[in-house]
Design a protein around this motif. Structure first.
Motif, PDB file in Angstrom:
ATOM      1  N   UNK A 532       0.810  -1.213   0.000  1.00 54.43           N
ATOM      2  CA  UNK A 532       0.000   0.000   0.000  1.00 54.43           C
ATOM      3  C   UNK A 532       0.851   1.274   0.000  1.00 54.43           C
ATOM      4  N   UNK A 533       2.103   1.167   0.410  1.00 60.35           N
ATOM      5  CA  UNK A 533       2.952   2.342   0.546  1.00 60.35           C
ATOM      6  C   UNK A 533       4.001   2.381  -0.560  1.00 60.35           C
ATOM      7  N   UNK A 534       4.620   3.544  -0.712  1.00 63.33           N
ATOM      8  CA  UNK A 534       5.649   3.703  -1.751  1.00 63.33           C
ATOM      9  C   UNK A 534       6.835   2.785  -1.444  1.00 63.33           C
ATOM     10  N   UNK A 535       7.524   2.249  -2.447  1.00 63.75           N
ATOM     11  CA  UNK A 535       8.647   1.330  -2.223  1.00 63.75           C
ATOM     12  C   UNK A 535       9.834   2.034  -1.571  1.00 63.75           C
ATOM     13  N   UNK A 536      10.623   1.228  -0.877  1.00 61.43           N
ATOM     14  CA  UNK A 536      11.871   1.629  -0.212  1.00 61.43           C
ATOM     15  C   UNK A 536      11.658   2.739   0.812  1.00 61.43           C
ATOM     16  N   UNK A 537      10.495   2.740   1.431  1.00 56.50           N
ATOM     17  CA  UNK A 537      10.275   3.675   2.539  1.00 56.50           C
ATOM     18  C   UNK A 537      11.128   3.256   3.734  1.00 56.50           C
ATOM     19  N   UNK A 538      11.608   4.213   4.508  1.00 52.91           N
ATOM     20  CA  UNK A 538      12.299   3.906   5.752  1.00 52.91           C
ATOM     21  C   UNK A 538      11.279   3.389   6.771  1.00 52.91           C
ATOM     22  N   UNK A 539      11.599   2.271   7.401  1.00 55.25           N
ATOM     23  CA  UNK A 539      10.672   1.669   8.364  1.00 55.25           C
ATOM     24  C   UNK A 539      11.398   1.369   9.670  1.00 55.25           C
ATOM     25  N   UNK A 540      10.698   1.551  10.758  1.00 54.96           N
ATOM     26  CA  UNK A 540      11.196   1.195  12.084  1.00 54.96           C
ATOM     27  C   UNK A 540      10.256   0.145  12.653  1.00 54.96           C
ATOM     28  N   UNK A 541      10.761  -1.077  12.845  1.00 53.36           N
ATOM     29  CA  UNK A 541       9.951  -2.172  13.386  1.00 53.36           C
ATOM     30  C   UNK A 541      10.099  -2.170  14.910  1.00 53.36           C
ATOM     31  N   UNK A 542       8.983  -2.043  15.608  1.00 53.48           N
ATOM     32  CA  UNK A 542       8.979  -1.912  17.066  1.00 53.48           C
ATOM     33  C   UNK A 542       8.316  -3.130  17.695  1.00 53.48           C
ATOM     34  N   UNK A 543       9.018  -3.744  18.659  1.00 53.20           N
ATOM     35  CA  UNK A 543       8.442  -4.822  19.472  1.00 53.20           C
ATOM     36  C   UNK A 543       8.335  -4.298  20.903  1.00 53.20           C
ATOM     37  N   UNK A 544       7.131  -4.198  21.412  1.00 53.64           N
ATOM     38  CA  UNK A 544       6.898  -3.689  22.762  1.00 53.64           C
ATOM     39  C   UNK A 544       6.900  -4.863  23.734  1.00 53.64           C
ATOM     40  N   UNK A 545       7.609  -4.692  24.843  1.00 54.86           N
ATOM     41  CA  UNK A 545       7.738  -5.777  25.809  1.00 54.86           C
ATOM     42  C   UNK A 545       7.590  -5.250  27.223  1.00 54.86           C
ATOM     43  N   UNK A 546       7.344  -6.161  28.146  1.00 57.48           N
ATOM     44  CA  UNK A 546       7.382  -5.868  29.565  1.00 57.48           C
ATOM     45  C   UNK A 546       7.722  -7.156  30.308  1.00 57.48           C
ATOM     46  N   UNK A 547       8.401  -7.059  31.447  1.00 52.89           N
ATOM     47  CA  UNK A 547       8.732  -8.272  32.196  1.00 52.89           C
ATOM     48  C   UNK A 547       7.470  -8.960  32.693  1.00 52.89           C
ATOM     49  N   UNK A 548       7.576 -10.244  32.884  1.00 48.77           N
ATOM     50  CA  UNK A 548       6.524 -11.120  33.387  1.00 48.77           C
ATOM     51  C   UNK A 548       5.470 -11.373  32.323  1.00 48.77           C
ATOM     52  N   UNK A 549       4.717 -10.346  31.911  1.00 39.63           N
ATOM     53  CA  UNK A 549       3.666 -10.541  30.924  1.00 39.63           C
ATOM     54  C   UNK A 549       4.206 -10.647  29.502  1.00 39.63           C
ATOM     55  N   UNK A 550       5.446 -10.249  29.283  1.00 39.46           N
ATOM     56  CA  UNK A 550       6.199 -10.335  28.019  1.00 39.46           C
ATOM     57  C   UNK A 550       5.597  -9.424  26.968  1.00 39.46           C
ATOM     58  N   UNK A 551       4.378  -9.733  26.451  1.00 42.09           N
ATOM     59  CA  UNK A 551       3.719  -8.847  25.501  1.00 42.09           C
ATOM     60  C   UNK A 551       3.952  -9.154  24.044  1.00 42.09           C
ATOM     61  N   UNK A 552       4.693 -10.214  23.709  1.00 39.15           N
ATOM     62  CA  UNK A 552       4.943 -10.564  22.315  1.00 39.15           C
ATOM     63  C   UNK A 552       5.120 -12.072  22.209  1.00 39.15           C
ATOM     64  N   UNK A 553       5.146 -12.569  20.976  1.00 38.94           N
ATOM     65  CA  UNK A 553       5.373 -13.988  20.724  1.00 38.94           C
ATOM     66  C   UNK A 553       6.815 -14.178  20.274  1.00 38.94           C
ATOM     67  N   UNK A 554       7.661 -14.848  21.045  1.00 37.80           N
ATOM     68  CA  UNK A 554       9.063 -15.030  20.648  1.00 37.80           C
ATOM     69  C   UNK A 554       9.157 -15.730  19.295  1.00 37.80           C
ATOM     70  N   UNK A 555      10.115 -15.305  18.486  1.00 43.19           N
ATOM     71  CA  UNK A 555      10.245 -15.843  17.124  1.00 43.19           C
ATOM     72  C   UNK A 555      11.207 -17.011  17.060  1.00 43.19           C
ATOM     73  N   UNK A 556      11.869 -17.348  18.151  1.00 42.76           N
ATOM     74  CA  UNK A 556      12.775 -18.491  18.137  1.00 42.76           C
ATOM     75  C   UNK A 556      12.472 -19.384  19.332  1.00 42.76           C
ATOM     76  N   UNK A 557      13.155 -20.495  19.391  1.00 46.92           N
ATOM     77  CA  UNK A 557      12.894 -21.494  20.427  1.00 46.92           C
ATOM     78  C   UNK A 557      13.758 -21.293  21.668  1.00 46.92           C
ATOM     79  N   UNK A 558      14.493 -20.190  21.732  1.00 47.37           N
ATOM     80  CA  UNK A 558      15.350 -19.936  22.881  1.00 47.37           C
ATOM     81  C   UNK A 558      14.512 -19.684  24.118  1.00 47.37           C
ATOM     82  N   UNK A 559      14.722 -20.470  25.170  1.00 42.65           N
ATOM     83  CA  UNK A 559      13.980 -20.288  26.411  1.00 42.65           C
ATOM     84  C   UNK A 559      14.560 -19.104  27.183  1.00 42.65           C
TER      85      UNK A 559
END
Length: 661
Positions: A532-559
């Motif tokens: 939907x957006x113009x190609x080669x736009x600058x992007x900032x990918x943000x993952x929001x986290x907090x201790x205990x509740x975490x807030x995201x789905x880990x992308x690897x199997x590292x415990x």
């Protein structure tokens, strides 16, 4: 990640914790004047009711260990929701009981669920929110535990005056159901704390059998004496098993409970010791004096004589909230022990009918309750890393339950049998309670002195980050052990962390901020946004986290340990980096960043402002079922609070992309 509409909102989570802890703790202090009425209406005996109370207290003690084990291997917030269901079911069973087994079964479920909720919910409330919320948490925890206990005698007296018990129990059941509703509304899925942790069935078995036997033995004192094997065998056998549990966990290479760390460091030992002495002497003093007062006054009158305890607990909860960030926090439990000793001494003088002195003694006891157990608990917790807080709470609550709920029936039996006059017997038993209060104060002072411990201002930033304790605690009795340090080391000087260069100048059309939580829906939303957006736009990918509740789905199997902020942050950084890879593949010039924030929407909005984003990309999650209908709160909150345009990729579009890939 699944979320309720109130997920991450501090006061909603605090309300849930308050509602979850009140039912059982209030009932434990309110039930004594109701026992004759319950036994009459259910056709049972006082001994059976005493056994039921003992089993409920045993379940409370065992629940602390079970909650720690479950947290390691099962999704923590889902388990918290399950505990709330058990609490509601147990409360309804007790209120609707038609016989003694049904009543006792419900009471046991209440005790089990309450301690599990305490261990599952209190640490996230403490370390899962910014430092400025910790003061409120201290007040709430103090009021939950000791405000409810202090209010119990009055509630029980009012209900007994009406010669009924079910109305109070149905109100308690309503509070438990409300706690369940709040648990659903504040739900925020969180992974297990440590899948690599051992499944310590031996520790659970020792705790379960030891607590059950010890409390059952103590409950037999209602109709048996100390010389009866029905008392001594289970009581002392159970206590031996609990001691064995401590030794086993101390020597274990990978213990379930952090006994070795807790019991080899000076300040935690002092905190735990003071908490135990305070719990044993205060609960015993209240139970003993109430038995005498019921000979002269009605139950509601006795309850009113104990109302100053609630006022004292409220006052001291506020004081605790003020000093929790100061050096004075170390002195508060000592002040509380002194107040407790004075309060017990005033009780001795006031019995049986001096009402002004009784009110003063009650106020002093309430002040002492608020100043001792909860502050001592935090003093011990601050001496270890924050990722140990759940285990610290579990150990202290296990010990406190044993001390508080076993000493009271033992002293009550002593008071009833040492003399034919209950008032005189109670006076003798109160001497023991007074000795426990004085002994607790001396114990804490001696541990500090022999170990070279010094009151220190807590470094809460360091503690909440999870890397280090809030202060230095020397080894236990270090001054008597050659070669061990006994002085507080100089505080390290930390160089400021250089500012991140992620807030560089935006691209020609502005930075695209992409919220990525590691889910397939969020990944597919990146591709849809690129189309939907113009190609080669600058992007900032943000993952929001907090201790205990975490807030995201880990992308690897590292415990990783969800209670340790550093490990959660590293997992969030890996997740954000994976999102940046996907964004690069989709045609963006992408960078990544992990942001600690609660609630999640606030982290997204602030990141967009900090990096002057021109647009925010979100993929809301919607699922079927009760919790599913509560989804989308993050997207809605971002739209409501952000001045930056928001591109929301609907699930239908995402689902189409998943099917075509």
């Amino acid at each position: 990640m699944r979320q309720g509409p109130l997920a991450g909102r501090y006061f909603a989570v605090a309300a849930m914790v308050t509602l979850a802890l009140i039912p059982y703790l209030a009932l434990s202090a309110a039930i004594d004047p109701l026992v004759p009425i319950i036994t009459e209406q259910l056709g049972t005996t006082a001994q059976t009711m005493s056994l039921g109370s003992g089993l409920g207290n045993a379940a409370y003690a065992v629940g602390t260990v079970l909650a720690v084990q479950f947290a390691q291997h099962l999704p923590q917030r889902r388990m918290l929701l399950a505990y709330a269901v058990v609490l509601a079911v147990g409360s309804i069973l007790s209120a609707a009981a038609v016989n003694a087994p049904m009543f006792i079964g419900g009471h046991v479920l209440q005790g089990l669920a309450t301690s599990m909720l305490l261990i599952a919910a209190a640490p996230p409330l403490t370390i899962g929110f910014p430092k400025d919320k910790l003061r409120n948490t201290a007040v709430i925890m103090n009021m939950c535990v000791f405000g409810a206990v202090a209010l119990g005698p009055f509630l029980g007296g009012v209900q007994a005056e009406a010669h009924a018990w079910r109305p109070l129990f149905w109100i308690i059941a309503g509070v438990a159901v409300l706690a369940l509703v709040m648990a659903a509304l504040t739900f925020e899925d969180a992974p297990p704390a440590d899948l690599d942790a051992p499944r310590d069935l031996r520790a659970i078995g020792m705790a379960a059998v030891g607590c059950a036997a010890a409390f059952v033995g103590a409950s037999q004192l209602t109709t048996h004496g100390f010389d009866d094997l029905m008392v001594t065998v289970p009581m002392f056998g159970g206590l031996a098993l609990i001691v064995g549990l401590v030794v086993y966990q101390f020597r274990a290479s990978r213990p379930l409970l952090t006994v070795r760390t807790l019991l080899t460091s000076a300040i935690p030992v002092a905190g735990v010791g003071v908490a135990l002495f305070a719990a044993a002497s205060s609960v015993a003093a209240t139970a003993l004096t109430a038995n005498v007062l019921l000979q002269s006054y009605s139950p509601v009158h006795v309850g009113m004589l104990y109302l100053p305890e609630l006022a004292g607990a409220v006052i001291m909860a506020g004081v605790f909230g003020i000093v929790i960030t100061r050096r004075a926090m170390h002195y508060l439990p000592l002040v509380g022990m002194v107040l407790l000793a004075v309060g017990i001494a005033v009780f001795k003088v006031a019995l049986p009918t001096n009402q002004p002195l009784l009110l003063l003694a009650s106020l002093l006891t309430g002040l002492a309750l608020g100043a001792t157990v909860a502050p001592a608990l935090f003093v011990a917790g601050f001496s270890l890393r924050s990722n140990s807080l759940q285990r610290v709470f579990a150990i202290i609550e296990l010990f406190r339950a044993v001390a508080a709920f076993m000493v009271a029936p033992i002293l009550a039996h002593y008071a009833a049998t040492v003399s034919t006059d209950l008032t005189r017997g109670t006076d003798d038993a109160l001497w023991i309670g007074l000795g426990l209060a004085v002994g607790g104060a001396l114990f804490g002072v001696a541990i500090y002195a022999l170990s070279g411990a010094r009151p220190q201002r807590p470094d809460l930033d360091q503690f909440l980050d999870g890397d280090d304790p809030a202060w230095y605690s020397p080894p236990l009795v270090a001054r008597l052990r050659p070669g061990l340090p006994s002085r507080t080391p100089a505080a390290p000087v930390f160089a400021p962390t250089p500012a991140s260069d992620l807030d560089g100048t935006p691209g020609p059309t502005g930075v695209v901020l992409i919220a990525y939580d590691g889910s397939d829906l969020a990944a597919s939303a990146i591709g849809r946004a690129a189309a939907q957006l113009a190609p080669r736009r600058d992007a900032l990918v943000v993952c929001v986290w907090q201790p205990v509740d975490v807030g995201f789905t880990p992308v690897d199997a590292t415990h990783f340990d969800a209670d340790r902020a550093v490990e959660v942050k590293q997992a969030a950084e890996r997740t954000a980096a994976r999102g940046a890879e996907l964004a690069e593949q989709a045609g963006f010039n992408a960078r990544s960043i992990a942001v600690e924030a609660s609630p999640t929407w606030q982290g997204i909005v602030e990141a967009a402002e900090d990096h002057e984003a021109s647009i925010i990309v979100l993929g809301p999650h919607r699922r079927d079922g009760l919790l599913g209908h509560l989804q989308g709160s993050v997207a809605a909150a971002v739209v409501a609070h952000s001045a930056t345009p928001v591109l929301i990729v609907p699930e239908q579009s995402v689902g189409h992309l998943l099917r075509t890939q």
